[in-house]
Scaffold this active site. Structure first.
Site, mmCIF file in Angstrom:
data_model
loop_
_atom_site.group_PDB
_atom_site.id
_atom_site.type_symbol
_atom_site.label_atom_id
_atom_site.label_comp_id
_atom_site.label_asym_id
_atom_site.label_seq_id
_atom_site.Cartn_x
_atom_site.Cartn_y
_atom_site.Cartn_z
ATOM 1 N N GLY A 147 0.680 -1.073 -0.136
ATOM 2 C CA GLY A 147 -0.035 -0.025 -0.157
ATOM 3 C C GLY A 147 0.942 1.324 0.036
ATOM 4 O O GLY A 147 0.341 2.218 -0.081
ATOM 5 N N CYS A 199 -27.730 -9.460 -15.670
ATOM 6 C CA CYS A 199 -27.118 -9.382 -17.070
ATOM 7 C C CYS A 199 -28.183 -9.727 -17.945
ATOM 8 O O CYS A 199 -28.710 -10.848 -18.052
ATOM 9 C CB CYS A 199 -25.824 -10.188 -17.228
ATOM 10 S SG CYS A 199 -25.463 -10.359 -19.135
ATOM 11 N N CYS A 208 -26.568 -13.003 -20.159
ATOM 12 C CA CYS A 208 -26.343 -14.392 -19.395
ATOM 13 C C CYS A 208 -26.918 -14.479 -18.198
ATOM 14 O O CYS A 208 -26.668 -15.676 -17.414
ATOM 15 C CB CYS A 208 -24.630 -14.372 -19.191
ATOM 16 S SG CYS A 208 -24.077 -13.612 -17.516
ATOM 17 N N CYS A 248 -23.083 -7.602 -18.595
ATOM 18 C CA CYS A 248 -21.821 -7.850 -17.913
ATOM 19 C C CYS A 248 -20.706 -6.811 -18.502
ATOM 20 O O CYS A 248 -20.324 -6.835 -19.774
ATOM 21 C CB CYS A 248 -21.132 -9.310 -17.904
ATOM 22 S SG CYS A 248 -22.219 -10.455 -16.990
ATOM 23 N N CYS A 256 -19.057 -13.004 -19.112
ATOM 24 C CA CYS A 256 -20.218 -13.162 -19.737
ATOM 25 C C CYS A 256 -20.354 -14.149 -21.045
ATOM 26 O O CYS A 256 -21.180 -15.114 -20.830
ATOM 27 C CB CYS A 256 -20.581 -11.622 -20.435
ATOM 28 S SG CYS A 256 -22.549 -11.534 -20.561
#
Lengths: 292, 360, 283
Positions: A31, A240, A243, A265, A271
């Site tokens: 970080g 979605c 899908c 998606c 997807c």
């Protein structure tokens, strides 16, 4: 200049070494933003030069590279970066997340869970999570060094006081291993949980701002919040339309000029994979065939 | 029926082809040669060399041709090329005192050794469009004189002899290389000058102008502006001595600025400095004004909040390649983040409207 | 009868160290703050010179003098805003006595967030003007780890009440407050984490008389309730009369008289103190 006249993956070995040193430093201090001497690349600053330099420093000829932007392989900038590496490194490329050994991404984390054999490289525009609260670099550097993050929480407090909730929806700040506060790049906050405890190595490159930071595998990453206003990884409340997935981040597409919309998606590989396995959504073309 | 948007690769290829066609323009018109650009658009070439940080007029001309005249795009090409070049070493600092000046003026003295030499300047031209230039034609030869071999010492040296202007302390420390190390603040003067030398002319011009209008006022006089060729000399370790490896054209500007002093320390003029590749006067003068403004701390002046005095502001935003890259990146798809913002705004609006509805 | 001393223009160190000051009622044997020979020079000009004193928990010390006396310089050096040229400032931290002059910046900043507080003369210097009142008060809490929004808000509301700011102002920005309210907000922001030592620089400066009186009453109440130690710089003798247990009078960078407030003000010994006291309008 033809591709053959450049070193493997464009950067010279000295430069790659310099970048790798920065990466190792970043992995040792998860970080923490490590300054590095970003090179002028053939694509503009702001268009992924940090990610490209990190990728170039990590690539080996045996790698299989995937490049996505907004979750899709075929967006123009992803195409451009992928072809850059095909020309200068000659590595194999793939659209399948599961097959890739190195994934460079802009603004999304793939839906598929990553493995210990994978590196995820993020393109970062502004690495400093405090930048829009404190514009001065000299001051934010001190705040990180002294773990002086009160101002960050004041910002979240102010959001709740004004809007009733925290008003950050992407580039949502996180704290890494209880120490450094980090900007995870402009991924939607929906993706934040995937940052924590990932088996993959996650590397963040900011070329113009000259910073590299990193998350080694299995690092604890916590999104900042309040105990009584906990972080929620929210997304649009739809499935979605191609899908049927109810668990993936969705793009909203305008389909006609009377405001008709559909949701698909954002992760095109995810997807497509689901559709190939037979999953269907509200607007799938195959639905008509099923009915027949 | 929705078809997922595809074809990014083909779109890019087509865009490049269209671009190449536009660059060439009408095939019935003669193609620009890089010799023409190098010779006849010399000031554009100079700017590209200066901001590209690479002295090579031919390459700069090529970059200008390739970029269709967009000078920042040309600078980008030069910078990207420069990164790939091997580093052989560093030259000695150039001796601007030994410059063969083609232009040399001073606003602080009516005359000085070496004279006031106007050189090829626009300064006293009348800005009237010359329609004769629409046609090609010969230009009458300019009158010639024997080249002067007189020494042209720096004007500030005279002021210095009497102690009227502050010394520039000599220093042998190699300054950090901005193209090899990340910018670290606070920055030394050497690093600031380096950033300014390759910074965007327009940005630095604006900042310099602001100092003349009260935003960090420094009362600048042009002590000296000189333009000409200087030799580049380099120590060759294998030979054990230094060799001239070539010459470059540069513009050097020294400004004489507001004096400092107090009851205990006698008054002295202060300096600003600008140095740029090629004949690039505007940039050199602007650079010296901004250099002077950024020296407020070491000269014991007040920070008045002027942008030109703010080191972090100036150095973080002077590089036009960084600037244009980030500016133009907002053209890239951002629909994922925009989607999450839309969801947030929708949620906040629903939240805000509910109490109103409940009240009704 | 102890606790009072007069200093000639050139005093000796010996006289200083033989000082005896009565510890405050809260009675700790160790001074909370021990200052020794604190000196700050500006070239050849004296900012403050050879200042020494002890401060015990729960004690309030006033520093008075005209402008240019060196009192603000002294306060800046004590609070760590400026580095002195000589001397020490030893504070009893939770981990034992530490000379804050030689502390690293991170440690000093941590001290500034926890045990110490600083109330500026101009509240705009001590507040975040772009943050709501609640955010201003809550910042120190959040800086030391408070993570419950409701709890932070409740504590902020409580503190706004203690400084007599209406609870419904919690989401307003300080720019919408009067000068007196801004000053009270600054005090709340500083005291919310229960610091042990508060520095105040002309806390009533710039406020009109009735507002001042209210603020002083508030400060006095808070100091007593919380057992705070405080060092208050002011040119206003009424402020020290009301708030300070002890007093230092400064002139030209040096302490010319110190002692219990009432004693010094009622029976000033040094010529300068007499001048100060006599020039205050007796109301």
């Amino acid at each position: 200049m033809t591709a053959q006249e450049y070193n493997f993956a464009y950067l010279d070995e000295q430069t790659k070494r310099m970048i790798r040193r920065a990466i190792l430093k970043g992995l040792a201090m998860p970080g923490y933003q490590v300054p590095f001497a970003s090179r002028e690349m053939p694509m503009p600053y702001g268009w992924g030069t940090g990610g490209v330099q990190v990728t170039a420093a990590c690539l080996v000829p045996e790698d299989r590279l995937k490049v996505i932007d907004q979750g899709a392989d075929d967006t123009t900038n992803a195409v451009s970066i992928r072809s850059f590496f095909q020309r200068t490194a000659g590595v194999a490329v793939t659209e399948a997340t599961a097959d890739a050994t190195l994934i460079q991404t802009r603004h999304r984390i793939p839906e598929a869970a990553l493995t210990e054999d994978q590196i995820l490289v993020y393109q970062v525009p502004i690495p400093e999570p405090l930048r829009f609260i404190e514009p001065r670099e000299v001051e934010t550097r001190k705040m990180h060094a002294l773990e002086d993050y009160g101002l960050m929480h004041v910002k979240l407090y102010e959001d709740i006081a004004r809007h009733g909730q925290i008003a950050t929806s992407y580039a949502y700040p996180v704290q890494v291993e209880g120490r450094y506060v980090m900007d995870p790049s402009p991924i939607p906050k929906f993706d934040n949980p995937k940052l924590s405890d990932s088996p993959a190595i996650q590397l963040f490159g900011a070329g113009r701002e000259q910073r590299i930071y990193a998350l080694p595998p299995y690092t604890k990453v916590v999104s900042l919040d309040f105990d009584d206003h906990p972080f929620v990884a929210s997304k649009a409340e739809h499935d979605c339309d191609l899908c049927g997935s109810d668990a993936s981040y969705l793009d909203e597409v305008i389909v006609d000029d009377s405001g008709g919309r559909m949701f698909v998606c954002s992760d095109t590989d995810h997807c497509g994979g689901r559709v190939a396995l037979g999953h269907r959504g509200r607007l799938s073309p195959a639905r008509a065939e099923d009915a027949a | 029926m929705y078809v997922a948007v595809k074809g990014g690769e083909r779109a890019i290829a087509n865009a490049h082809a269209f671009l190449a066609e536009e660059r060439r323009g009408d095939p019935a018109v003669a193609e620009l040669t890089t010799d023409q650009i190098r010779g006849q658009l010399r000031l554009a070439v100079n700017r590209v060399m200066a901001e590209g940080s690479l002295y090579d007029p031919d390459l700069a001309a090529l970059a200008i041709k390739q970029s269709r005249g967009d000078l920042i795009e040309a600078v980008f090409l030069i910078r990207a090329y420069r990164t790939t070049l091997p580093r052989l070493g560093s030259s000695r600092p150039v001796e601007t005192g030994a410059m063969a000046c083609v232009r040399r003026i001073s606003a602080t003295f009516k005359d000085a050794p070496g004279g006031q030499v106007l050189g090829p300047t626009f300064d006293y031209t009348h800005r009237l469009l010359d329609f004769k230039l629409l046609a090609e034609g010969g230009v009458p030869d300019a009158p010639q004189a024997v080249a002067s071999t007189a020494l042209t010492p720096h004007i500030t040296a005279f002021l210095n002899r009497d102690g009227l202007i502050q010394d520039e302390p000599a220093c042998d420390t190699t300054p950090p290389d901005l193209t090899r190390e990340p910018l670290e603040l606070p920055a030394s003067r050497a690093l600031r000058l380096q950033a300014l030398a390759r910074g965007d002319e327009g940005f630095i011009l604006g900042l310099a102008y602001s100092t003349q209008r009260g935003y960090g006022r420094t009362h600048a006089f042009v002590g000296e502006l000189r333009i000409g060729m200087v030799a580049v000399t380099m120590e060759i370790p294998e030979l054990g001595f230094a060799v001239d490896i070539g010459e470059v054209e540069i513009t050097e500007c020294e400004t004489v600025n507001q004096f400092t002093g107090s009851k205990t320390e006698p008054a002295q003029f202060t300096r600003g400095y600008g140095l740029v590749f090629g004949q690039s006067e505007r940039k050199a003068i602007a650079m010296s004004l901004v250099d002077r403004a950024l020296r407020w701390k070491e000269l014991g002046e007040d920070f008045t909040g002027a942008p030109a005095q703010d080191e972090e502001f100036v150095l973080s935003h002077s590089d036009n390649i960084q600037a244009t890259g980030f500016l133009e990146h907002i053209k890239l798809p951002h629909y994922v983040d925009f989607q999450s913002e839309m969801e947030l705004v929708r949620r906040l609006r629903t939240g805000a409207m509910q109490p109103q509805e409940a009240a009704v | 009868m102890s606790g009072r001393k007069i200093f000639a223009e050139n005093f000796s160190d010996e006289a200083q160290t033989k000082e005896e000051f009565s510890p405050k009622i809260l009675g700790s044997a160790e001074p909370l703050l021990r200052v020794q020979l604190l000196t700050k020079l500006y070239g050849t000009r004296i900012g403050c010179a050879d200042v020494s004193f002890d401060l015990y928990p729960g004690e309030v010390m006033g520093i008075v003098g005209e402008s240019g006396s060196g009192k603000s310089t002294l306060l800046s050096c004590l609070a760590g805003h400026m580095a002195p040229d000589a001397g020490s400032v030893v504070f009893q931290t939770k981990a034992g006595p530490r000379d804050t002059v030689t502390m690293s910046e991170p440690e000093r900043r941590m001290l500034g967030r926890t045990d110490w507080a600083f109330v500026h003369q101009n509240p705009r210097d001590g507040l975040r003007m772009g943050v709501t009142a609640g955010g201003n008060v809550g910042e120190r809490l959040m800086a030391v780890g408070a993570r419950h929004y409701g709890g932070i808000r409740a504590k902020a509301t409580d503190w706004l009440g203690r400084v007599e700011i209406a609870a419904d102002r919690i989401d307003d920005r300080p720019s919408a407050f009067s000068g007196g309210m801004q000053q009270r907000l600054q005090i709340a922001r500083n005291l919310v984490t229960g610091p042990r030592l508060v520095f105040m620089d002309e806390p009533t400066g710039g406020l009109d008389v009735s507002v001042q009186a209210r603020l002083l009453d508030l400060l006095r109440g808070l100091v007593r309730q919380m057992g705070l130690s405080a060092i208050i710089v002011t040119h206003d003798l009424a402020v020290v009369r009301l708030l300070a247990d002890r007093l230092m009078v400064m002139k030209s960078g040096r302490v010319v008289e110190q002692g219990l407030t009432d004693q010094v003000l009622d029976d000033p010994q040094h010529a300068y103190t007499q001048l100060l006291v006599s020039s205050v309008l007796q109301v």
